[in-house]
Design a protein around this motif. Structure first.
Motif, mmCIF file in Angstrom:
data_model
loop_
_atom_site.group_PDB
_atom_site.id
_atom_site.type_symbol
_atom_site.label_atom_id
_atom_site.label_comp_id
_atom_site.label_asym_id
_atom_site.label_seq_id
_atom_site.Cartn_x
_atom_site.Cartn_y
_atom_site.Cartn_z
ATOM 1 N N ALA A 1 19.913 83.647 -15.946
ATOM 2 C CA ALA A 1 19.153 83.691 -14.680
ATOM 3 C C ALA A 1 17.909 82.824 -14.786
ATOM 4 N N LYS A 2 17.261 82.871 -15.945
ATOM 5 C CA LYS A 2 16.022 82.094 -16.115
ATOM 6 C C LYS A 2 16.321 80.596 -16.076
ATOM 7 N N VAL A 3 17.360 80.193 -16.804
ATOM 8 C CA VAL A 3 17.667 78.759 -16.872
ATOM 9 C C VAL A 3 18.092 78.253 -15.485
ATOM 10 N N ASP B 1 17.012 79.481 -12.695
ATOM 11 C CA ASP B 1 15.758 79.392 -11.918
ATOM 12 C C ASP B 1 15.083 78.037 -12.126
ATOM 13 N N GLU B 2 15.104 77.553 -13.383
ATOM 14 C CA GLU B 2 14.434 76.265 -13.658
ATOM 15 C C GLU B 2 15.093 75.157 -12.826
ATOM 16 N N ALA B 3 16.431 75.218 -12.724
ATOM 17 C CA ALA B 3 17.123 74.216 -11.905
ATOM 18 C C ALA B 3 16.647 74.325 -10.454
ATOM 19 N N GLN C 1 -10.981 62.627 -21.767
ATOM 20 C CA GLN C 1 -9.913 61.610 -21.918
ATOM 21 C C GLN C 1 -8.883 61.672 -20.786
ATOM 22 N N SER C 2 -9.098 62.569 -19.842
ATOM 23 C CA SER C 2 -8.120 62.739 -18.765
ATOM 24 C C SER C 2 -8.322 61.644 -17.717
ATOM 25 N N THR C 3 -7.264 60.868 -17.457
ATOM 26 C CA THR C 3 -7.431 59.739 -16.533
ATOM 27 C C THR C 3 -7.438 60.170 -15.066
ATOM 28 N N HIS C 4 -6.738 61.261 -14.754
ATOM 29 C CA HIS C 4 -6.533 61.597 -13.344
ATOM 30 C C HIS C 4 -7.362 62.772 -12.828
ATOM 31 N N ILE D 1 -5.918 68.359 -5.352
ATOM 32 C CA ILE D 1 -4.540 68.554 -5.832
ATOM 33 C C ILE D 1 -4.662 69.521 -7.009
ATOM 34 N N LYS D 2 -5.609 69.231 -7.849
ATOM 35 C CA LYS D 2 -5.916 70.020 -9.038
ATOM 36 C C LYS D 2 -7.224 70.762 -8.776
ATOM 37 N N ARG D 3 -7.424 71.937 -9.347
ATOM 38 C CA ARG D 3 -8.645 72.703 -9.066
ATOM 39 C C ARG D 3 -9.550 72.831 -10.286
ATOM 40 N N GLU E 1 -0.864 64.064 -31.803
ATOM 41 C CA GLU E 1 0.556 64.450 -31.741
ATOM 42 C C GLU E 1 1.020 64.459 -30.276
ATOM 43 N N LEU E 2 0.170 64.966 -29.371
ATOM 44 C CA LEU E 2 0.541 64.974 -27.945
ATOM 45 C C LEU E 2 0.846 63.548 -27.480
ATOM 46 N N ARG E 3 -0.039 62.623 -27.843
ATOM 47 C CA ARG E 3 0.157 61.216 -27.427
ATOM 48 C C ARG E 3 1.480 60.667 -27.979
ATOM 49 N N VAL F 1 4.170 62.343 -28.874
ATOM 50 C CA VAL F 1 5.337 62.995 -28.256
ATOM 51 C C VAL F 1 5.542 62.447 -26.834
ATOM 52 N N VAL F 2 4.438 62.278 -26.100
ATOM 53 C CA VAL F 2 4.563 61.743 -24.736
ATOM 54 C C VAL F 2 5.084 60.303 -24.778
ATOM 55 N N ALA F 3 4.690 59.569 -25.819
ATOM 56 C CA ALA F 3 5.140 58.173 -25.929
ATOM 57 C C ALA F 3 6.609 58.074 -26.359
HETATM 58 N N1 FAQ Z 1 3.056 66.276 -21.438
HETATM 59 O O1 FAQ Z 1 -5.119 62.517 -16.701
HETATM 60 P P1 FAQ Z 1 -4.289 63.632 -17.211
HETATM 61 C C1 FAQ Z 1 8.118 74.641 -16.588
HETATM 62 C C2 FAQ Z 1 -0.029 62.847 -19.271
HETATM 63 S S1 FAQ Z 1 7.557 73.140 -17.081
HETATM 64 C C3 FAQ Z 1 3.334 65.036 -21.005
HETATM 65 O O2 FAQ Z 1 -4.997 64.845 -17.646
HETATM 66 P P2 FAQ Z 1 -3.124 65.033 -14.971
HETATM 67 C C4 FAQ Z 1 9.540 74.887 -16.851
HETATM 68 C C5 FAQ Z 1 -0.308 62.780 -17.776
HETATM 69 O O3 FAQ Z 1 0.881 62.892 -17.021
HETATM 70 C C6 FAQ Z 1 5.919 73.117 -16.550
HETATM 71 N N2 FAQ Z 1 2.408 64.236 -20.426
HETATM 72 O O4 FAQ Z 1 -3.146 63.947 -16.132
HETATM 73 C C7 FAQ Z 1 9.791 75.498 -18.149
HETATM 74 C C8 FAQ Z 1 -0.968 61.437 -17.684
HETATM 75 O O5 FAQ Z 1 0.024 60.419 -17.826
HETATM 76 P P3 FAQ Z 1 0.403 59.377 -16.631
HETATM 77 C C9 FAQ Z 1 5.814 72.224 -15.396
HETATM 78 C C10 FAQ Z 1 1.174 64.748 -20.266
HETATM 79 O O6 FAQ Z 1 -1.935 64.782 -14.137
HETATM 80 C C11 FAQ Z 1 8.953 76.409 -18.766
HETATM 81 C C12 FAQ Z 1 -1.781 61.366 -18.953
HETATM 82 O O7 FAQ Z 1 -1.167 62.264 -19.871
HETATM 83 N N3 FAQ Z 1 4.439 72.141 -15.000
HETATM 84 O O8 FAQ Z 1 7.436 75.407 -16.050
HETATM 85 C C13 FAQ Z 1 0.836 66.029 -20.677
HETATM 86 O O9 FAQ Z 1 -4.443 65.117 -14.292
HETATM 87 C C14 FAQ Z 1 9.296 76.946 -20.001
HETATM 88 C C15 FAQ Z 1 -3.234 61.724 -18.750
HETATM 89 O O10 FAQ Z 1 -3.392 63.117 -18.410
HETATM 90 C C16 FAQ Z 1 3.859 70.943 -14.730
HETATM 91 O O11 FAQ Z 1 4.485 69.917 -14.841
HETATM 92 C C17 FAQ Z 1 1.822 66.812 -21.284
HETATM 93 N N4 FAQ Z 1 1.589 68.069 -21.709
HETATM 94 O O12 FAQ Z 1 -2.942 66.417 -15.762
HETATM 95 C C18 FAQ Z 1 10.975 75.168 -18.762
HETATM 96 C C19 FAQ Z 1 2.429 70.996 -14.289
HETATM 97 N N5 FAQ Z 1 -0.454 66.246 -20.381
HETATM 98 O O13 FAQ Z 1 0.975 60.228 -15.530
HETATM 99 C C20 FAQ Z 1 11.297 75.722 -19.986
HETATM 100 C C21 FAQ Z 1 2.077 69.937 -13.259
HETATM 101 C C22 FAQ Z 1 -0.903 65.113 -19.812
HETATM 102 O O14 FAQ Z 1 -0.860 58.713 -16.222
HETATM 103 C C23 FAQ Z 1 10.472 76.615 -20.585
HETATM 104 N N6 FAQ Z 1 1.257 68.907 -13.808
HETATM 105 N N7 FAQ Z 1 0.074 64.216 -19.756
HETATM 106 O O15 FAQ Z 1 1.427 58.489 -17.266
HETATM 107 C C24 FAQ Z 1 -0.048 69.029 -14.049
HETATM 108 O O16 FAQ Z 1 -0.639 70.066 -13.817
HETATM 109 C C25 FAQ Z 1 -0.789 67.842 -14.575
HETATM 110 O O17 FAQ Z 1 -0.045 66.695 -14.289
HETATM 111 C C26 FAQ Z 1 -1.092 67.907 -16.109
HETATM 112 C C27 FAQ Z 1 -1.787 66.641 -16.542
HETATM 113 C C28 FAQ Z 1 -1.977 69.101 -16.406
HETATM 114 C C29 FAQ Z 1 0.206 68.031 -16.914
#
Ligand code: FAQ
Length: 351
Positions: free
Chosen positions: A110-112, A114-116, A244-247, A256-258, A306-308, A310-312
């Motif tokens: 059910a959870k998986v 829901d994600e879809a 370091q947050s660009t957005h 959009i964000k609070r 590490e975050l950088r 993994v994202v890369a």
């Molecule tokens: N991972 O300037 P900021 C779920 C990027 S899943 C990857 O701070 P922003 C399902 C960021 O995009 C949860 N990239 O950016 C589930 C930006 O790159 P860009 C879904 C990251 O947008 C649960 C750059 O770094 N929720 O629920 C990450 O102001 C459990 C600079 O960052 C959302 O997606 C990261 N962690 O803040 C399934 C939340 N962090 O675009 C299975 C919606 C940062 O310039 C199990 N998103 N970056 O190339 C947000 O709230 C915001 O976009 C943030 C980032 C908070 C993620």
């Protein structure tokens, strides 16, 4: 009272988060003032109207005029969010065939699913901004758009499925509750429903860990090891530190964000500590301590290098996750074609 076999108490702090979601829904998610008529206004008037709507905490709707940069930023965040929901099905999908009981399997299924569904609401919300879904999938498959970092970590034991849900769904709720008040109407409305469902996801992870932590020594160790693995990725989910947050600055101006990434990360830590106590598990941070002056827990920030990485693209499972998604998309082409053909026949009145 009948015992259902799942006895974990309510995770402390969970009800308060859900109450915030309910309050948002009650406050109203619809616009206040009427939209401006098309073609009758100068760019300055349109911008002034947009800014007034945002400042009054009313909603911007798909047909409203909006600055291009606002639209682009929403497409960026919403599509990353949608991709995260859908690619995020994989780490737990891994346990669907091996869940330890029929009940656990049904709950996880059910959870998986829901994600879809969350992916579906969010892709639909991106489409209201004039971007078609197929191009979003292409961007994901070609690595031009990303999904959240934590999804690139493996789930080697059943306890990882529990820790993943407890910690990363918990982090997702903390992040998404303020998004219920996002200035873009379709995003805010999708988030209300997503948060309510996410609350069940969080609860089931907490419950699975609660059972393990009260089981045999080996089960408790397995739960603790999984929490040790997931704590860092969950903290990193909130993104880079504010400086370091660009957005963030611009997204907060547009409402959009609070909150900053750091404010949300802190709220998450403060909520997790009492929950870990109920679970009888330890959060793997020796610096974690209550700071009476700040009124918050002190903690060690996650490894942002590490975050950088993994994202890369250089996390433990990046290639596997994107490869699976691409294959599922290709293998599902016939289903999409059949659905389109069926819809066309229905439009023509053929049954
Ligand atoms: N991972 O300037 P900021 C779920 C990027 S899943 C990857 O701070 P922003 C399902 C960021 O995009 C949860 N990239 O950016 C589930 C930006 O790159 P860009 C879904 C990251 O947008 C649960 C750059 O770094 N929720 O629920 C990450 O102001 C459990 C600079 O960052 C959302 O997606 C990261 N962690 O803040 C399934 C939340 N962090 O675009 C299975 C919606 C940062 O310039 C199990 N998103 N970056 O190339 C947000 O709230 C915001 O976009 C943030 C980032 C908070 C993620």
């Amino acid at each position: 009272m009948r015992h259902n076999g799942y006895s974990a108490p309510e995770p402390p702090g969970a009800a308060e988060l859900l109450a915030e979601v309910e309050a948002t829904a009650k406050d109203g998610l619809d616009r206040g003032r009427a939209p401006l008529g098309p073609g009758e206004h100068t760019e300055d008037e349109l911008l002034a109207h947009f800014e007034a709507v945002v400042a009054a905490d009313e909603k911007i709707e798909p047909r409203d005029w909006m600055p291009d940069a606002y639209r682009r930023s929403l497409v960026r965040q919403l599509s990353q969010h949608a991709h995260s929901e859908v690619v995020g099905m994989q780490p737990e999908g891994n346990w669907l065939t091996r869940a330890p009981s029929l009940k656990r399997k049904a709950i996880l299924l059910a959870k998986v699913q829901d994600e879809a569904g969350h992916g579906l609401y969010l892709y639909s919300a991106v489409e209201t901004l004039g971007v078609d879904r197929e191009s979003l999938f292409q961007a994901l498959h070609e690595g031009r758009q990303k999904y959240l970092s934590f999804i690139n970590y493996p789930t080697p034991t059943w306890a990882d499925a529990g820790a993943l849900a407890w910690l990363t769904d918990g982090a997702a709720i903390v992040n998404q509750v303020p998004l219920c008040r996002s200035s873009y109407g379709p995003y805010a409305r999708a988030m209300v429903r997503v948060c309510k469902e996410e609350s069940f996801h969080h609860r089931q992870g907490f419950d699975a860990l609660h059972v393990l932590s009260r089981g045999t020594k080996a089960q408790k160790r397995m739960a603790q090891d999984a929490v040790n693995r997931w704590w860092g990725p969950a903290l990193a989910m909130f993104g880079p530190p504010h400086e370091q947050s660009t957005h963030s600055e611009q997204s907060m101006r547009w409402r959009i964000k609070r909150y900053t990434n750091d404010e949300l990360r802190q709220r998450f830590v403060d909520i997790c500590v009492p929950q870990a106590e109920v679970l009888g598990l330890t959060l793997p941070d020796p610096a974690l301590a209550w700071n009476g002056e700040r009124g918050h827990y002190d903690f060690t920030p996650p490894d942002f290098d590490e975050l950088r990485r993994v994202v890369a693209g250089d996390g433990p499972c990046n290639r596997q996750r994107v490869g699976n998604r691409r294959r599922a998309h290709e293998e599902g082409a016939w289903v999409r074609e059949a659905a389109v053909a069926h819809a066309a026949k229905r439009r023509e009145g053929v049954r």
